[in-house]
Design a protein around this motif. Structure first.
Motif, PDB file in Angstrom:
ATOM      1  N   LEU A   1      32.401 -71.138 110.712  1.00 23.03           N
ATOM      2  CA  LEU A   1      32.025 -70.821 112.089  1.00 23.03           C
ATOM      3  C   LEU A   1      31.514 -72.092 112.744  1.00 23.03           C
ATOM      4  CD1 LEU A   1      29.991 -67.545 111.342  1.00 23.03           C
ATOM      5  CD2 LEU A   1      32.478 -67.801 111.618  1.00 23.03           C
ATOM      6  N   HIS A   2      32.055 -72.431 113.914  1.00 20.47           N
ATOM      7  CA  HIS A   2      31.754 -73.710 114.554  1.00 20.47           C
ATOM      8  C   HIS A   2      31.054 -73.467 115.891  1.00 20.47           C
ATOM      9  CE1 HIS A   2      34.473 -76.097 111.836  1.00 20.47           C
ATOM     10  NE2 HIS A   2      34.842 -74.859 111.577  1.00 20.47           N
ATOM     11  N   TYR A   3      29.851 -73.997 116.004  1.00 22.13           N
ATOM     12  CA  TYR A   3      29.028 -73.843 117.203  1.00 22.13           C
ATOM     13  C   TYR A   3      28.829 -75.205 117.859  1.00 22.13           C
ATOM     14  CZ  TYR A   3      27.826 -69.379 114.987  1.00 22.13           C
ATOM     15  OH  TYR A   3      27.875 -68.148 114.391  1.00 22.13           O
ATOM     16  N   GLY A   4      28.770 -75.219 119.192  1.00 18.71           N
ATOM     17  CA  GLY A   4      28.558 -76.460 119.908  1.00 18.71           C
ATOM     18  C   GLY A   4      29.854 -77.218 120.111  1.00 18.71           C
ATOM     19  N   THR A   5      29.717 -78.490 120.455  1.00 13.82           N
ATOM     20  CA  THR A   5      30.868 -79.328 120.787  1.00 13.82           C
ATOM     21  C   THR A   5      30.926 -80.532 119.854  1.00 13.82           C
ATOM     22  OG1 THR A   5      30.663 -78.692 123.112  1.00 13.82           O
ATOM     23  CG2 THR A   5      32.005 -80.636 122.614  1.00 13.82           C
ATOM     24  N   PRO A   6      32.001 -80.667 119.078  1.00 15.89           N
ATOM     25  CA  PRO A   6      32.113 -81.831 118.192  1.00 15.89           C
ATOM     26  C   PRO A   6      32.038 -83.137 118.987  1.00 15.89           C
ATOM     27  CG  PRO A   6      33.778 -80.194 117.642  1.00 15.89           C
ATOM     28  CD  PRO A   6      33.149 -79.748 118.920  1.00 15.89           C
ATOM     29  N   GLY A   7      31.277 -84.085 118.449  1.00 17.87           N
ATOM     30  CA  GLY A   7      31.164 -85.392 119.082  1.00 17.87           C
ATOM     31  C   GLY A   7      30.129 -85.498 120.168  1.00 17.87           C
ATOM     32  N   SER A   8      29.496 -84.384 120.538  1.00 16.85           N
ATOM     33  CA  SER A   8      28.506 -84.428 121.611  1.00 16.85           C
ATOM     34  C   SER A   8      27.095 -84.706 121.101  1.00 16.85           C
ATOM     35  CB  SER A   8      28.502 -83.101 122.385  1.00 16.85           C
ATOM     36  OG  SER A   8      28.100 -82.028 121.539  1.00 16.85           O
ATOM     37  N   GLY A   9      26.958 -84.862 119.805  1.00 14.23           N
ATOM     38  CA  GLY A   9      25.661 -85.098 119.187  1.00 14.23           C
ATOM     39  C   GLY A   9      25.816 -85.046 117.686  1.00 14.23           C
ATOM     40  N   PRO A  10      24.721 -84.890 116.946  1.00 16.42           N
ATOM     41  CA  PRO A  10      24.816 -84.842 115.484  1.00 16.42           C
ATOM     42  C   PRO A  10      25.647 -83.654 115.009  1.00 16.42           C
ATOM     43  CG  PRO A  10      22.541 -85.134 116.226  1.00 16.42           C
ATOM     44  CD  PRO A  10      23.332 -84.785 117.432  1.00 16.42           C
ATOM     45  N   LYS A  11      26.172 -83.784 113.803  1.00 14.58           N
ATOM     46  CA  LYS A  11      26.889 -82.684 113.152  1.00 14.58           C
ATOM     47  C   LYS A  11      26.088 -82.220 111.954  1.00 14.58           C
ATOM     48  CE  LYS A  11      31.129 -81.445 110.645  1.00 14.58           C
ATOM     49  NZ  LYS A  11      32.470 -81.890 110.171  1.00 14.58           N
ATOM     50  N   VAL A  12      25.902 -80.908 111.847  1.00 19.67           N
ATOM     51  CA  VAL A  12      25.193 -80.294 110.724  1.00 19.67           C
ATOM     52  C   VAL A  12      26.109 -79.272 110.076  1.00 19.67           C
ATOM     53  CG1 VAL A  12      23.218 -78.881 110.029  1.00 19.67           C
ATOM     54  CG2 VAL A  12      22.922 -80.660 111.772  1.00 19.67           C
ATOM     55  N   LEU A  13      26.189 -79.306 108.764  1.00 14.82           N
ATOM     56  CA  LEU A  13      26.932 -78.320 107.979  1.00 14.82           C
ATOM     57  C   LEU A  13      25.933 -77.504 107.171  1.00 14.82           C
ATOM     58  CD1 LEU A  13      28.205 -77.617 104.944  1.00 14.82           C
ATOM     59  CD2 LEU A  13      29.688 -77.210 106.913  1.00 14.82           C
ATOM     60  N   ILE A  14      25.997 -76.191 107.312  1.00 14.00           N
ATOM     61  CA  ILE A  14      25.152 -75.278 106.542  1.00 14.00           C
ATOM     62  C   ILE A  14      26.068 -74.314 105.804  1.00 14.00           C
ATOM     63  CG2 ILE A  14      23.272 -73.592 106.612  1.00 14.00           C
ATOM     64  CD1 ILE A  14      22.590 -74.724 109.435  1.00 14.00           C
TER      65      ILE A  14
ATOM     66  N   VAL B   1      27.233 -77.518 114.957  1.00 11.80           N
ATOM     67  CA  VAL B   1      26.750 -76.895 113.727  1.00 11.80           C
ATOM     68  C   VAL B   1      27.908 -76.102 113.132  1.00 11.80           C
ATOM     69  CG1 VAL B   1      25.091 -75.349 112.646  1.00 11.80           C
ATOM     70  CG2 VAL B   1      24.392 -76.737 114.611  1.00 11.80           C
ATOM     71  N   VAL B   2      28.251 -76.432 111.898  1.00 14.52           N
ATOM     72  CA  VAL B   2      29.287 -75.692 111.173  1.00 14.52           C
ATOM     73  C   VAL B   2      28.580 -74.811 110.149  1.00 14.52           C
ATOM     74  CG1 VAL B   2      31.329 -75.840 109.713  1.00 14.52           C
ATOM     75  CG2 VAL B   2      30.924 -77.577 111.479  1.00 14.52           C
ATOM     76  N   LEU B   3      28.809 -73.516 110.246  1.00 13.59           N
ATOM     77  CA  LEU B   3      28.178 -72.550 109.344  1.00 13.59           C
ATOM     78  C   LEU B   3      29.258 -71.916 108.477  1.00 13.59           C
ATOM     79  CD1 LEU B   3      25.610 -70.922 108.528  1.00 13.59           C
ATOM     80  CD2 LEU B   3      26.233 -69.281 110.315  1.00 13.59           C
ATOM     81  N   VAL B   4      29.077 -72.043 107.164  1.00 12.03           N
ATOM     82  CA  VAL B   4      29.985 -71.402 106.206  1.00 12.03           C
ATOM     83  C   VAL B   4      29.191 -70.252 105.581  1.00 12.03           C
ATOM     84  CG1 VAL B   4      31.451 -71.727 104.186  1.00 12.03           C
ATOM     85  CG2 VAL B   4      31.112 -73.618 105.800  1.00 12.03           C
ATOM     86  N   PRO B   5      29.392 -69.019 106.057  1.00 15.58           N
ATOM     87  CA  PRO B   5      28.492 -67.926 105.673  1.00 15.58           C
ATOM     88  C   PRO B   5      28.664 -67.436 104.243  1.00 15.58           C
ATOM     89  CG  PRO B   5      30.230 -67.117 107.111  1.00 15.58           C
ATOM     90  CD  PRO B   5      30.372 -68.609 107.076  1.00 15.58           C
ATOM     91  N   ALA B   6      29.816 -67.714 103.639  1.00 17.40           N
ATOM     92  CA  ALA B   6      30.061 -67.335 102.235  1.00 17.40           C
ATOM     93  C   ALA B   6      31.008 -68.390 101.678  1.00 17.40           C
ATOM     94  CB  ALA B   6      30.660 -65.940 102.129  1.00 17.40           C
ATOM     95  N   ALA B   7      30.437 -69.384 101.003  1.00 20.20           N
ATOM     96  CA  ALA B   7      31.187 -70.600 100.670  1.00 20.20           C
ATOM     97  C   ALA B   7      32.094 -70.460  99.456  1.00 20.20           C
ATOM     98  CB  ALA B   7      30.211 -71.755 100.434  1.00 20.20           C
ATOM     99  N   ASN B   8      32.164 -69.271  98.870  1.00 18.08           N
ATOM    100  CA  ASN B   8      32.935 -69.142  97.628  1.00 18.08           C
ATOM    101  C   ASN B   8      33.729 -67.835  97.603  1.00 18.08           C
ATOM    102  OD1 ASN B   8      33.935 -69.072  95.036  1.00 18.08           O
ATOM    103  ND2 ASN B   8      31.988 -69.481  94.031  1.00 18.08           N
ATOM    104  N   PRO B   9      34.868 -67.800  98.317  1.00 19.37           N
ATOM    105  CA  PRO B   9      35.670 -66.571  98.308  1.00 19.37           C
ATOM    106  C   PRO B   9      36.298 -66.259  96.959  1.00 19.37           C
ATOM    107  CG  PRO B   9      36.805 -68.330  99.487  1.00 19.37           C
ATOM    108  CD  PRO B   9      35.419 -68.829  99.203  1.00 19.37           C
ATOM    109  N   ILE B  10      36.349 -67.227  96.061  1.00 17.73           N
ATOM    110  CA  ILE B  10      36.839 -66.937  94.707  1.00 17.73           C
ATOM    111  C   ILE B  10      35.768 -66.175  93.929  1.00 17.73           C
ATOM    112  CG2 ILE B  10      37.709 -67.903  92.548  1.00 17.73           C
ATOM    113  CD1 ILE B  10      38.507 -70.424  94.142  1.00 17.73           C
ATOM    114  N   GLY B  11      34.583 -66.765  93.853  1.00 16.49           N
ATOM    115  CA  GLY B  11      33.515 -66.179  93.056  1.00 16.49           C
ATOM    116  C   GLY B  11      32.994 -64.860  93.594  1.00 16.49           C
ATOM    117  N   ILE B  12      33.127 -64.649  94.903  1.00 17.72           N
ATOM    118  CA  ILE B  12      32.567 -63.424  95.475  1.00 17.72           C
ATOM    119  C   ILE B  12      33.284 -62.175  94.953  1.00 17.72           C
ATOM    120  CG2 ILE B  12      33.985 -63.121  97.565  1.00 17.72           C
ATOM    121  CD1 ILE B  12      31.323 -62.872  99.124  1.00 17.72           C
ATOM    122  N   GLY B  13      34.520 -62.370  94.467  1.00 16.15           N
ATOM    123  CA  GLY B  13      35.272 -61.233  93.949  1.00 16.15           C
ATOM    124  C   GLY B  13      35.331 -61.148  92.436  1.00 16.15           C
TER     125      GLY B  13
END
Length: 375
Positions: free
Chosen positions: A22-35, A70-82
């Motif tokens: 999920l990508h919020y904000g505008t790339p290149g307009s400020g810092p980038k955060v990955l969660i 801000v890039v949010l990866v809400p469930a980073a492991n679709p392999i392990g989740i199953g």
């Protein structure tokens, strides 16, 4: 908010999985955060924190208050989740290979050093831009010959050019604690204050090539290789955040953690019209200690585990942390801490096999070498 699906290489015909970002904000307009949340898919608290963060980030974006991306990866492991076996979730290791989902990330520093050799100069910002471009190219060149490799590559690609990376995990049972590098720690102290971290474990290279170190260490390694005449700051602050224990899945805790992360984003300049005075933050709840000083409590034989101390307690060398009882003979073995420090995490199961680590105490002095992380 932009939702992107990243297809993974199918392990067998007729199956498909994808990673969602999920990508919020505008790339290149400020810092980038990955969660990202729950790279170990059976560590659920991060997913609930991500649920609260997506609401906060959506509100900030709608109000036009996000500066940067801000890039949010809400469930980073679709392999392990199953991966469920006999009603038990197996989200730490890929069942097909036995590999830990948070290990074996590539060391990009050698390829990047070769790519930027002769191109760096006295301008730190220009150096950072060139190194980030080389990092992106290095990730693009990584192989993806299996489903697990394709997942690692997708996660790497989302995070490799970020200013800040927050990797949300949890322990079996424990207090909120961080794992990061000495070079990242100064920039992450405000986050520790916002979140109330009770232990911070530092190591340059902890062994096993975990996700956070694969992102932060190239900057430190390259800075040393090129020397002080070529300014290259620690341009990626990456941290593994252990959100207490596996059962600490509750809205009040997740809302508290999400609010603290938003506060940190404001301090990093990503939130307009927000307080940004670090001096007003709560004090640090702990001093950082070496990961090599974190001592495991190892069961010498199998048996029932009865803890007599709780996570968050200060302990002294020789204190009994748990009792190990052989149910067949009745023999009781006390498990004692070898160091003074904070008893910060423990096993959530109550039966041990021989050689199993059942708890961890953060000591102030380095005492271990080699691989410092649990398998």
């Amino acid at each position: 908010m932009l939702t992107i699906q990243h297809p993974l290489l199918p392990a067998v015909p007729g199956t498909t999985r994808s990673l969602t970002s999920l990508h919020y904000g505008t790339p290149g307009s400020g810092p980038k955060v990955l969660i990202q949340a729950s790279l170990h898919a059976d560590e659920v608290p991060g997913m609930l924190v991500a649920h609260h963060l997506r609401q906060r980030l959506g509100a900030l974006e709608s109000a036009g208050r996000l500066r940067g991306e801000v890039v949010l990866v809400p469930a980073a492991n679709p392999i392990g989740i199953g991966q469920w076996t006999l009603r038990s979730h197996q989200g730490r290791f890929e069942l097909a290979s036995g590999e830990n989902f948070n290990r074996a990330y590539a060391d990009l520093a050698p390829a990047v050093a070769e790519a930027v050799r002769g191109q760096l100069g006295a301008d730190a910002a220009a150096n950072v831009a060139r190194v980030r471009a080389a990092l992106r190219a290095a990730v693009a060149a990584l192989p993806a010959a299996s489903e697990l490799q394709s997942l690692r590559k997708a996660l790497f690609g989302l995070a490799v050019d970020a200013d800040v990376v927050l990797d949300l995990h949890c322990d079996g049972e424990g207090v909120l604690h961080f794992y990061t590098t000495p070079d990242c720690w100064p920039g992450l102290q405000p986050l520790a204050r916002c979140m109330g971290a009770q232990a911070v474990l530092l190591a340059e290279q902890s062994g096993g090539e975990p996700f956070d170190e694969a992102l932060s260490m190239p900057w430190a390694l390259l800075a040393r290789q090129f020397g002080p005449a070529t300014p290259l700051p620690q341009a990626c602050l990456a941290v593994t955040i252990e959100l207490r224990g596996e059962a600490d899945v509750a809205h009040p805790l997740a809302a508290q953690d999400a609010a603290a992360i938003e506060q940190f984003l404001a301090l990093r300049g990503l939130v307009a019209d927000a307080p940004s005075d670090a001096a007003a933050l709560p004090p640090l709840r702990c001093e950082a200690t070496p990961l090599a000083g974190s001592m495991p409590l190892v069961a010498p034989h199998g048996g029932v585990i009865v803890f007599v101390r709780a996570p968050g307690e200060r302990v002294t060398a020789g204190d009994t942390i748990a009792e190990l009882i052989d149910p067949f003979t009745g023999a009781l073995t006390p498990l004692k801490t070898p160091v003074d420090g904070l008893f910060f995490a423990r096993e959530n199961r109550r039966f041990a096999v021989a050689g199993m680590s059942v708890g961890k105490v953060a000591g102030a002095q380095a005492q271990r070498e080699g691989a410092l992380l649990s398998p």
